[in-house]
Design an enzyme around this catalytic site. Structure first.
Site, short mmCIF file in Angstrom:
data_model
loop_
_atom_site.label_atom_id
_atom_site.label_comp_id
_atom_site.label_asym_id
_atom_site.label_seq_id
_atom_site.Cartn_x
_atom_site.Cartn_y
_atom_site.Cartn_z
N TYR A 28 -1.61 -0.86 10.53
CA TYR A 28 -1.76 -1.15 9.10
C TYR A 28 -0.49 -0.79 8.33
O TYR A 28 -0.02 -1.56 7.49
CB TYR A 28 -2.96 -0.38 8.55
CG TYR A 28 -3.24 -0.64 7.08
CD1 TYR A 28 -3.87 -1.80 6.67
CD2 TYR A 28 -2.88 0.31 6.12
CE1 TYR A 28 -4.12 -2.04 5.33
CE2 TYR A 28 -3.14 0.08 4.77
CZ TYR A 28 -3.76 -1.09 4.38
OH TYR A 28 -4.01 -1.32 3.05
N SER A 77 0.87 -1.18 0.00
CA SER A 77 0.00 0.00 0.00
C SER A 77 0.90 1.23 0.00
O SER A 77 2.10 1.14 0.31
CB SER A 77 -0.88 0.00 1.26
OG SER A 77 -1.50 1.25 1.46
#
Length: 320
Positions: free
Chosen positions: A207, A194
């Site tokens: 995350y 990401s």
């Protein structure tokens, strides 16, 4: 032979060895310089000439998290290219819907229920699909979760689950399918990191940790395969998507919407598939984000934070 003569011979041999080693070192340095600049030139040419696309028609592509979002979009697009899709998801109902859509469009797909956090079940399922479909040409580690709130508001179970899905499951899947790829010296593994694996972001501390982990293990695995086999042809691709319009990112925040708006899922899926077919080691969506991250690390931290604050882009907490 006298001790004096023997000592002189030993000294002569030592000098010869030293000269030989120095010559070898000079040759190595010259070769390094030549190869270094050839690699630079090749990279510059590559900026203006995209690599050819691998043909996935007739190949078997396994994707995790195909019940919705990016996994579903990639499954649909790979199927349109003629690939046979193996859909893995923990949600049987939504996964079957993806399989149905692919078949209704004339594609080939098979659905499997899989909880990627269960290593033994995953390994058993991997053996099953290999028996049923043969060699798996492309594996896409896509499944992931993204709770968005400050670190101190995360529960232990939430953090553990995030790492089990976003990171540990990748290891189990790679261990299941990589040996066949190494044996045949072909195949591709795609890992969804990401942009949160490029930049640290508030409300995404665990995350970001998982996505930086994906970036790290993929970079290390590239080197491991390269050093074990200089002719290695197993391709590893790490993907860094910006915020995608799939519902995973619930509260995006951006000061300049026209510059940082959500990316449509079909556009992102197409970009990921293109990167895999080109054999890229890493690709961001948008592509320039990798270069932006590298340039940003050359800028003093305080100055870069001023730029980040100016653009004011990120994710707000999903807790009221």
């Amino acid at each position: 032979m006298s001790k004096v003569t023997q000592s002189a011979d030993n000294g002569s041999n030592a000098n010869s060895n030293d000269i030989y080693n120095i010559v070898l070192l000079v040759v190595d340095i010259v070769m390094l310089i030549v190869k270094f600049w050839l690699a630079i030139a090749e990279a510059i040419v590559g900026l203006f000439r995209a690599p050819p696309l691998d043909d996935v028609n007739g190949k078997v592509v396994l994707i995790t998290g195909t019940g919705h979002g990016m996994g579903k979009e990639m499954a649909l697009q790979y199927a349109k290219l003629g690939a046979t899709i193996l859909c893995w998801d923990v949600n049987e109902q939504t996964n079957n819907q993806t399989v149905k859509e692919i078949k209704n469009n004339g594609g080939k797909a098979f659905g499997y229920v899989c909880n990627v956090t269960k290593r033994e079940e995953l390994i058993e399922l991997a053996q099953k699909v290999r028996k049923e479909h043969g060699f798996i040409h492309v594996v896409v580690n896509n499944a992931g979760i993204m709770p968005c709130h400050p670190l101190l508001e995360h529960t232990e179970n939430e953090i553990r689950l995030m790492y089990e899905i976003n990171v540990l499951s990748h290891f189990w899947i790679i261990q299941a399918f990589l040996p066949d790829m190494i044996e045949r010296n072909e195949g591709s593994i795609v890992a969804l990191s990401s942009c949160a694996g490029l930049f640290g972001l508030i409300n995404l501390v665990p995350y970001c940790g998982t996505k930086f982990a994906v970036r790290g293990y993929m970079a290390a695995l590239v080197e491991e395969l390269r050093q074990k086999n200089p002719q290695n042809n197993v391709k590893l691709t790490t993907i860094y998507p910006y915020m995608i319009d799939t519902g995973l990112c619930k509260n995006p925040r951006y000061r300049f919407p026209n510059l940082f708006k959500l990316i449509p899922a079909d556009v992102a899926a197409g970009s990921i598939i293109e990167a895999q077919r080109q054999g890229l080691e890493e690709a961001a969506i948008p592509r320039h984000f990798v270069a932006a991250e590298k340039i940003g690390r050359l800028i003093p931290r305080k100055a870069m934070r001023l730029v980040n604050d100016f653009f004011d882009t990120g994710v707000d907490t999903d807790k009221s």
